[in-house]
Design an enzyme around this catalytic site. Structure first.
Site, PDB file in Angstrom:
ATOM      1  N   ASP A  17       0.870  -1.167   0.000  1.00  0.00           N
ATOM      2  CA  ASP A  17       0.000   0.000   0.000  1.00  0.00           C
ATOM      3  C   ASP A  17       0.919   1.232   0.000  1.00  0.00           C
ATOM      4  OD1 ASP A  17      -2.280   1.737   0.600  1.00  0.00           O
ATOM      5  OD2 ASP A  17      -1.453   1.835   2.635  1.00  0.00           O
ATOM      6  N   ASP A  19      -0.164   5.197   0.784  1.00  0.00           N
ATOM      7  CA  ASP A  19      -0.403   6.196   1.831  1.00  0.00           C
ATOM      8  C   ASP A  19      -0.361   5.605   3.237  1.00  0.00           C
ATOM      9  OD1 ASP A  19      -0.666   8.264   0.041  1.00  0.00           O
ATOM     10  OD2 ASP A  19      -2.832   8.047  -0.139  1.00  0.00           O
ATOM     11  N   ASP A 213      -1.749  -0.639   5.978  1.00  0.00           N
ATOM     12  CA  ASP A 213      -2.069  -0.019   7.273  1.00  0.00           C
ATOM     13  C   ASP A 213      -3.560   0.181   7.520  1.00  0.00           C
ATOM     14  OD1 ASP A 213      -2.383   2.044   5.351  1.00  0.00           O
ATOM     15  OD2 ASP A 213      -2.129   3.541   6.920  1.00  0.00           O
TER      16      ASP A 213
HETATM   17 MG   LIG Z   1      -2.810   3.264   3.567  1.00  0.00          MG
END
Ligand SMILES: [Mg+2]
Length: 273
Positions: A17, A19, A213
């Protein structure tokens, strides 16, 4: 169909991922991940971005990081594989194309649902809503398989809207600022696709390491062989995979600290047979 590639000493694929994971939550820097990024480059291990971002948004980052590997955009709905000739991509679209999604949304609007999507907004409006520059807002408006919308109806109408989307094989994902209308796919599509892709290319089962996250990373992490959860800003995702590792630092720092020892360990295990 597949890009020119030699099988690395370690048949590993790293999928990440962006961001809050590879990119710092606040300044979008990848600096703290440099040692692990260099390691992957040296060992010719593919680093596949798997993100909710669009093609144009990923393009810039790939240039900055000198990344030439395939990537997955818009939460698993579009997969891009660089062509062997070095120009352009082979693309795989999972679920409905953007134009088909817009058609459904148009129908639903005719039926009386009230919302405003990126396709309805000029770049200036997207920029004002997101804090992006006008140029970046243009990139965000150029889409392949998901439509962010602002809901303008009641809560009850929203329930009916979700149901109507389901009838069109679409779903509504709640993001920070927007609701995202998209096919019933998720980031695990990338894991499934590239397991097959690299197995064909390398004639060996790839080991998939995934880093993320947020809740939209869950399916990708649970489908991976070695998931690494990066702590979120407010809370840390708990996932159902016995091989999971939880990074102790945020963003690229946690990315580097957890990934590098795992790679070293897998390399050691391969060498000792
Ligand atoms: Mg993220």
């Amino acid at each position: 169909m597949i890009e020119e590639s030699i099988r690395p000493a370690l048949p590993i694929v790293v999928m990440t991922d962006l961001d809050g994971t590879l990119l710092d939550h606040d300044n979008y820097s990848t600096a703290a991940a440099k040692p692990a990024l260099t390691w992957l480059h040296t060992h010719q291990i593919p680093l596949i971005f798997n993100t909710s971002k669009t093609y144009n948004e990923v393009y810039q980052l790939r240039r900055t990081l000198d990344n030439h590997d395939p990537f997955v955009c818009e939460n698993g709905s579009a997969i891009f594989i660089p062509k062997a000739e070095g120009t352009g991509y082979n693309t795989e679209f999972i679920g409905l194309r953007y134009s088909a999604i817009l058609k459904v949304l148009h129908q639903l609007r005719q039926q009386g649902f009230h919302f405003r999507g990126f396709n309805d907004m000029p770049a200036t409006e997207v920029a004002a809503l997101t804090g992006l520059s006008i140029e970046d807002a243009h990139s965000a408006k150029s889409r392949d398989g998901t439509e962010p919308v602002l809901w303008q109806g009641s809560e009850a109408e929203l329930v009916a809207f979700k149901l109507a989307l389901t009838e069109h094989k679409l779903q509504l994902l709640e993001g920070g600022r927007f609701l995202h209308v998209m096919s019933q796919v998720d980031k695990a599509e990338g894991v499934i696709f590239f397991r097959h892709h690299y197995q064909e290319l390398w004639q060996a089962n790839p080991i998939v390491i995934a880093l993320g996250d947020s809740d939209n990373d869950r399916a990708m992490l649970e489908a991976a062989d070695y998931p690494i959860v990066i702590p979120g800003k407010k809370s840390t995702l708990k996932i159902n995979n016995s091989a999971v590792q939880y990074a102790t630092s945020h963003g690229p720092k946690g990315w580097n600290q957890t990934l590098l020892p795992l790679l070293e360990q897998l390399l050691k295990e391969t060498r000792s047979g």
